[in-house]
Scaffold this motif. Sequence first.
Motif, PDB file in Angstrom:
ATOM      1  N   THR A 203       4.629  39.502  17.908  1.00  0.00           N
ATOM      2  CA  THR A 203       5.866  39.147  17.209  1.00  0.00           C
ATOM      3  C   THR A 203       5.602  39.011  15.716  1.00  0.00           C
ATOM      4  N   GLU A 205       6.080  36.524  14.015  1.00  0.00           N
ATOM      5  CA  GLU A 205       5.470  35.218  13.774  1.00  0.00           C
ATOM      6  C   GLU A 205       3.950  35.306  13.778  1.00  0.00           C
ATOM      7  N   MET A 208       3.024  37.107  10.154  1.00  0.00           N
ATOM      8  CA  MET A 208       3.707  36.741   8.906  1.00  0.00           C
ATOM      9  C   MET A 208       2.791  35.952   7.978  1.00  0.00           C
ATOM     10  N   PRO A 210       2.471  32.714   6.283  1.00  0.00           N
ATOM     11  CA  PRO A 210       3.132  31.441   6.576  1.00  0.00           C
ATOM     12  C   PRO A 210       3.816  30.839   5.351  1.00  0.00           C
ATOM     13  N   ARG A 211       4.775  30.000   5.617  1.00  0.00           N
ATOM     14  CA  ARG A 211       5.577  29.374   4.568  1.00  0.00           C
ATOM     15  C   ARG A 211       4.710  28.691   3.512  1.00  0.00           C
ATOM     16  N   GLU A 283      11.990  34.742  14.467  1.00  0.00           N
ATOM     17  CA  GLU A 283      10.542  34.666  14.614  1.00  0.00           C
ATOM     18  C   GLU A 283      10.028  35.299  15.909  1.00  0.00           C
ATOM     19  N   SER A 284      10.905  35.470  16.904  1.00  0.00           N
ATOM     20  CA  SER A 284      10.463  36.034  18.184  1.00  0.00           C
ATOM     21  C   SER A 284      10.571  37.553  18.244  1.00  0.00           C
ATOM     22  N   VAL A 304      11.043  35.309   7.758  1.00  0.00           N
ATOM     23  CA  VAL A 304      11.053  34.948   9.171  1.00  0.00           C
ATOM     24  C   VAL A 304      11.650  33.548   9.312  1.00  0.00           C
ATOM     25  N   ASP A 306      13.235  30.406  12.091  1.00  0.00           N
ATOM     26  CA  ASP A 306      13.207  29.925  13.474  1.00  0.00           C
ATOM     27  C   ASP A 306      14.620  29.806  14.013  1.00  0.00           C
ATOM     28  N   GLN A 312      10.131  30.233   8.020  1.00  0.00           N
ATOM     29  CA  GLN A 312       8.786  30.027   8.548  1.00  0.00           C
ATOM     30  C   GLN A 312       7.734  30.846   7.824  1.00  0.00           C
ATOM     31  N   LYS A 373      -0.917  29.324  15.828  1.00  0.00           N
ATOM     32  CA  LYS A 373      -1.342  30.581  15.217  1.00  0.00           C
ATOM     33  C   LYS A 373      -2.645  30.457  14.436  1.00  0.00           C
TER      34      LYS A 373
END
Length: 428
Positions: A203, A205, A208, A210-211, A283-284, A304, A306, A312, A373
């Motif tokens: 996915t 997620e 990506m 990350p934030r 995110e999925s 991305v 949620d 996210q 993750k």
Amino acid sequence: MDNISTNMLFTILGILVLISAYFSGSETGMMSLNRYRLRHLEKQKHKGARRVSKLLGRPDRLIGLILIGNNLVNIAASAIATIIGLRLFGDMGVLIATIALTLIILIFAEVTPKTLAALYPEKVAFPSSIILSLLLKVLFPFVVAVNWITNGMLALIGISHKQREHHSLSSEELRTVVNESGALLADRDQDMLVSILDLEKVTVEDIMIPRSELVGIDINEDWKKIQKQLTQSTHTRVLLYRDTIDDVVGYIHMRDALKLLSKNQFNKTTIIRAVRELYFIPESTTLNVQLLKFQDAKERLGLVVDEYGDIQGLVTLEDILEEIVGDFTTTMTPAASDEVNVQPDGSFLVDGSATVRDINKEMGWAFPTDGPKTLNGLILEYLEDIPEANLSVRIAGYPVEIIDVNDNMIKTVRILPDYYQSQHRDHD
């Protein structure tokens, strides 16, 4: 038969055994062919492949033809062997002929030709298809009659000759085909093909940025600071937000900024006007789906979010392509090898923020990927608490020593994969 010499009967018996071997080998060769290679050769107008495909189009008729021929010659061979046995051994000749012919047919007309055909199906099936095609025309009425009876019997139990298994492969089966292609495909090509198949398992997620690692520019800042950030940016697309990343307004492409600079219109107002709308991704979403969505929407990056709409992270088209072809030299995200340092004692010092999936992929480890993750998140979930330094745990069989904890995050850990592997070898 009394007028035929024994030597002639032996000759006829040998010819019948050879014909039986031909039918047995042809059957195995036809059924052992790789159907996908056969289709490929057929598209290339290979004559043998086209003949075989035509015969396999009606497998009931092909099998009926082969079995008719095979049974005819085997029965004839049995009759001749019985005559020879009676001539040579009297009443005991029937038993001797039965045992001898069984061994001869088993070895020379069954096992040997079928083994050869299974090993070299194309070399057997393509030439034999010429003879089988001719025999089918000659014996067509007889074959159709036999098929009509057998198909009628199958119909009584609810089976139609039109029902056949379609030769389609699942993604897992196709992955196996690619992995077992051996020297037919270079290792890198195999890795790329398998990576394409794996896109449906990963996915956005998982890949990506990350934030916490997102880089952007606060448009409420002083213009001089914004200008400095824009001119020093290492990215071609820069996020713009108000005060916090949660209030993101879009992104600006550096090409647009250069156009404004060339026209002496480089200021905060024109920069805000040049902002492009952002593309948001659940995110999925799997990578194979997102790749197509990027293509349809003519987008190259997206944020991305949620299920609550909270940001996210960020994923780009290049991130997805890297999953297929490997890291580009231009990527700004550290590779797993940059976050893993080999120690003289064989252990590894690993950054806690390293992505579990990337570490597994590059180092060949087997940490669980169905949860957090990052390595930091994996350890925190396992301990259900923020640990102190110098604490050791075992995760997925790997001894993990926590070296440095700062700001409620595990910064550095030591991993001993050699110990894990030696334990598995001892267990095996």
